[in-house]
Design a protein around this motif. Structure first.
Motif, mmCIF file in Angstrom:
data_model
loop_
_atom_site.group_PDB
_atom_site.id
_atom_site.type_symbol
_atom_site.label_atom_id
_atom_site.label_comp_id
_atom_site.label_asym_id
_atom_site.label_seq_id
_atom_site.Cartn_x
_atom_site.Cartn_y
_atom_site.Cartn_z
ATOM 1 N N UNK A 8 67.333 3.030 -22.405
ATOM 2 C CA UNK A 8 67.374 4.207 -22.932
ATOM 3 C C UNK A 8 66.528 4.081 -24.096
ATOM 4 N N UNK A 9 66.290 3.479 -24.622
ATOM 5 C CA UNK A 9 65.148 3.596 -25.791
ATOM 6 C C UNK A 9 63.621 4.059 -25.234
ATOM 7 N N UNK A 10 62.970 3.640 -24.374
ATOM 8 C CA UNK A 10 62.154 4.121 -23.371
ATOM 9 C C UNK A 10 62.405 5.576 -23.298
ATOM 10 N N UNK A 11 63.538 5.869 -22.392
ATOM 11 C CA UNK A 11 63.682 6.792 -22.384
ATOM 12 C C UNK A 11 63.377 8.103 -23.217
ATOM 13 N N UNK A 12 64.674 7.873 -24.718
ATOM 14 C CA UNK A 12 63.993 8.991 -25.586
ATOM 15 C C UNK A 12 62.079 8.495 -26.064
ATOM 16 N N UNK A 13 62.041 7.872 -26.163
ATOM 17 C CA UNK A 13 60.159 7.463 -25.996
ATOM 18 C C UNK A 13 59.612 8.590 -25.579
ATOM 19 N N UNK A 14 60.048 8.293 -24.447
ATOM 20 C CA UNK A 14 59.100 8.882 -23.293
ATOM 21 C C UNK A 14 58.986 10.413 -23.564
ATOM 22 N N UNK A 15 59.967 11.037 -23.932
ATOM 23 C CA UNK A 15 61.002 12.048 -24.253
ATOM 24 C C UNK A 15 60.198 12.900 -25.039
ATOM 25 N N UNK A 16 60.538 11.752 -26.434
ATOM 26 C CA UNK A 16 59.614 11.796 -27.943
ATOM 27 C C UNK A 16 58.250 13.203 -27.479
ATOM 28 N N UNK A 17 57.194 11.725 -26.543
ATOM 29 C CA UNK A 17 56.115 11.770 -26.285
ATOM 30 C C UNK A 17 55.724 13.165 -25.833
ATOM 31 N N UNK A 18 55.857 13.385 -24.683
ATOM 32 C CA UNK A 18 56.645 14.771 -23.909
ATOM 33 C C UNK A 18 56.488 15.581 -24.814
ATOM 34 N N UNK A 19 57.692 15.687 -25.655
ATOM 35 C CA UNK A 19 57.904 16.522 -26.771
ATOM 36 C C UNK A 19 56.079 17.348 -27.356
ATOM 37 N N UNK A 20 55.805 15.889 -27.554
ATOM 38 C CA UNK A 20 55.089 16.434 -29.189
ATOM 39 C C UNK A 20 53.872 17.534 -28.372
ATOM 40 N N UNK A 21 53.149 16.559 -26.449
ATOM 41 C CA UNK A 21 52.508 16.705 -25.635
ATOM 42 C C UNK A 21 52.137 18.247 -26.055
ATOM 43 N N UNK A 22 53.639 18.601 -25.636
ATOM 44 C CA UNK A 22 53.941 19.841 -25.013
ATOM 45 C C UNK A 22 53.874 21.007 -26.473
ATOM 46 N N UNK A 23 54.229 20.077 -27.744
ATOM 47 C CA UNK A 23 53.908 21.409 -28.763
ATOM 48 C C UNK A 23 51.729 21.105 -29.399
ATOM 49 N N UNK A 24 51.604 20.272 -28.903
ATOM 50 C CA UNK A 24 50.223 19.955 -29.280
ATOM 51 C C UNK A 24 49.210 21.247 -27.970
ATOM 52 N N UNK A 25 49.753 20.995 -26.721
ATOM 53 C CA UNK A 25 49.257 22.775 -25.863
ATOM 54 C C UNK A 25 49.763 23.646 -26.342
ATOM 55 N N UNK A 26 50.516 23.673 -26.904
ATOM 56 C CA UNK A 26 51.028 24.832 -27.254
ATOM 57 C C UNK A 26 50.044 25.425 -28.471
ATOM 58 N N UNK A 27 49.849 24.646 -29.467
ATOM 59 C CA UNK A 27 48.972 24.745 -30.450
ATOM 60 C C UNK A 27 47.821 25.653 -30.569
ATOM 61 N N UNK A 28 47.020 24.488 -29.587
ATOM 62 C CA UNK A 28 46.076 24.118 -28.894
ATOM 63 C C UNK A 28 45.742 26.167 -28.165
ATOM 64 N N UNK A 29 46.707 26.885 -27.416
ATOM 65 C CA UNK A 29 46.600 27.723 -26.192
ATOM 66 C C UNK A 29 46.500 28.943 -27.385
ATOM 67 N N UNK A 30 47.480 28.564 -28.648
ATOM 68 C CA UNK A 30 47.379 29.934 -29.697
ATOM 69 C C UNK A 30 46.439 29.564 -30.859
ATOM 70 N N UNK A 31 45.393 28.035 -31.124
ATOM 71 C CA UNK A 31 44.045 28.472 -32.088
ATOM 72 C C UNK A 31 43.460 29.083 -30.712
ATOM 73 N N UNK A 32 43.109 29.572 -29.776
ATOM 74 C CA UNK A 32 42.671 29.201 -28.336
ATOM 75 C C UNK A 32 42.232 30.784 -28.592
#
Lengths: 188, 146
Positions: A8-32
């Motif tokens: 369960x912990x592993x799944x939560x951490x994975x989801x958090x990592x996925x979410x933050x990667x997605x947010x970074x992508x979103x930010x980079x695209x907006x900067x661009x």
């Protein structure tokens, strides 16, 4: 029980990592997008024409262009087929044409790219003068222009060419060719 | 050559400045001016214009040199001076200061020499100072048959 908990912990951490990667992508695209927005014209004009008067209300300079684009990023104005006219008291105006040009934000420094053609018609007091050159830098306030490229000065029937030129378009007119000069004078 | 005076004048130099108000073009650095068979070498050449036509050329150098082929088959005419003034419309060339003109073995030296570039006539000496007056006329010699 603990392996299930670990999973369960592993799944939560994975989801958090996925979410933050997605947010970074979103930010980079907006900067661009912002960068693109900043580097694209904030306004443009087709069939552009501008006339400037002096303190006495007399024409000082005119600028026309097939197309003009203004860039917010550096405040420059990009011109296609610009035609600049510089007026002089008691003399015919100078006309400066080029393939393209960039007017700096200060409105004084004009970089003309490609071939440049400069001309002043003859008048009672002055003979006609034509200059063919390229890649000309014009300082409008002081009516001064310079290039490192080849330049040809024609004052019929005489003609002089050289590499590099410095020209002052306000009286007293002063034209300097910087190297490899060749003059040709007709004998009447 | 007699046809020299109708030829255009060509000027090569390192750099040049044109001042419209005074109607003067100044050529500086390794200056070579030619008109037909006439050639002038100088450090600086000032071209005086009036309505686009040359009225006078002033060549300066250490010295400024001149040469011309007076006619086919004749010896070349040579001249030099610290200051050479050339009046194309009058076919007149004036050599001044350490001036010398020579053709073949005949040579004239003075502070002031006038040379008619059309008729190859030479007049040496300053008219207003008896002390340095030198008068001579050199007729161009025909070149010896080879």
């Amino acid at each position: 029980m603990t392996s299930q908990r670990n999973f369960q912990i592993f799944v939560y951490v994975g989801l958090a990592a996925l979410l933050s990667w997605w947010l970074v992508q979103l930010n980079e695209q907006r900067d661009a997008e912002i960068k693109i927005a900043e580097n694209s014209p904030d306004f443009f004009s087709v069939g552009y024409y501008k006339k400037e008067m002096d303190l006495d209300g007399l024409p000082k300079s005119e600028l026309s262009a097939a197309r003009m684009e203004h860039y917010k990023a550096d405040g420059s104005t990009h011109l296609q087929q610009p035609v600049m006219t510089l007026f002089n008291p008691n003399q015919n105006p100078w006309s400066i044409k080029a393939e393209s040009g960039i007017m700096a934000a200060d409105g004084d420094n004009l970089q003309l790219n490609g071939k440049a053609y400069i001309n002043r018609d003859a008048s009672k007091t002055n003979s006609a003068l034509t200059i063919n050159t390229s890649d000309l830098r014009v300082k409008l306030a002081s009516h001064f222009a310079q290039t490192q490229a080849w330049a040809e000065i024609i004052s019929p029937p005489n003609r002089t060419e050289g590499i590099g030129m410095e020209a002052t378009f306000v009286s007293p007119i002063h034209l300097k060719l910087l190297s490899k000069v060749k003059g040709r004078y007709e004998i009447k | 050559l007699e046809s020299d005076s109708e030829q255009p004048i060509y000027i090569d130099s390192n750099n040049a400045v044109y001042d419209e108000k005074s109607q003067v073009s100044t050529y500086t650095g390794n200056v070579v001016a030619t008109q037909g068979s006439i050639r002038i070498d100088a450090d600086q050449l000032v071209v005086y214009l009036k309505d686009g036509a040359i009225t006078k050329l002033v060549a300066t150098g250490k010295p400024s040199r001149f040469k011309q082929l007076p006619a086919e088959g004749k010896d070349e005419m040579h001249g030099e001076g610290l200051i050479n003034e050339f009046y194309p419309d009058k076919n007149l060339l004036i050599f001044m200061k350490n001036a010398s003109v020579w053709q073949g073995d005949a040579k004239q030296s003075s502070e002031y020499i006038e040379y008619d570039t059309k008729n190859s006539l030479l007049k040496a000496g300053e008219s207003n100072s008896d002390g340095k007056r030198v008068h001579s006329v050199i007729q161009p010699k025909t070149k010896k048959a080879q």
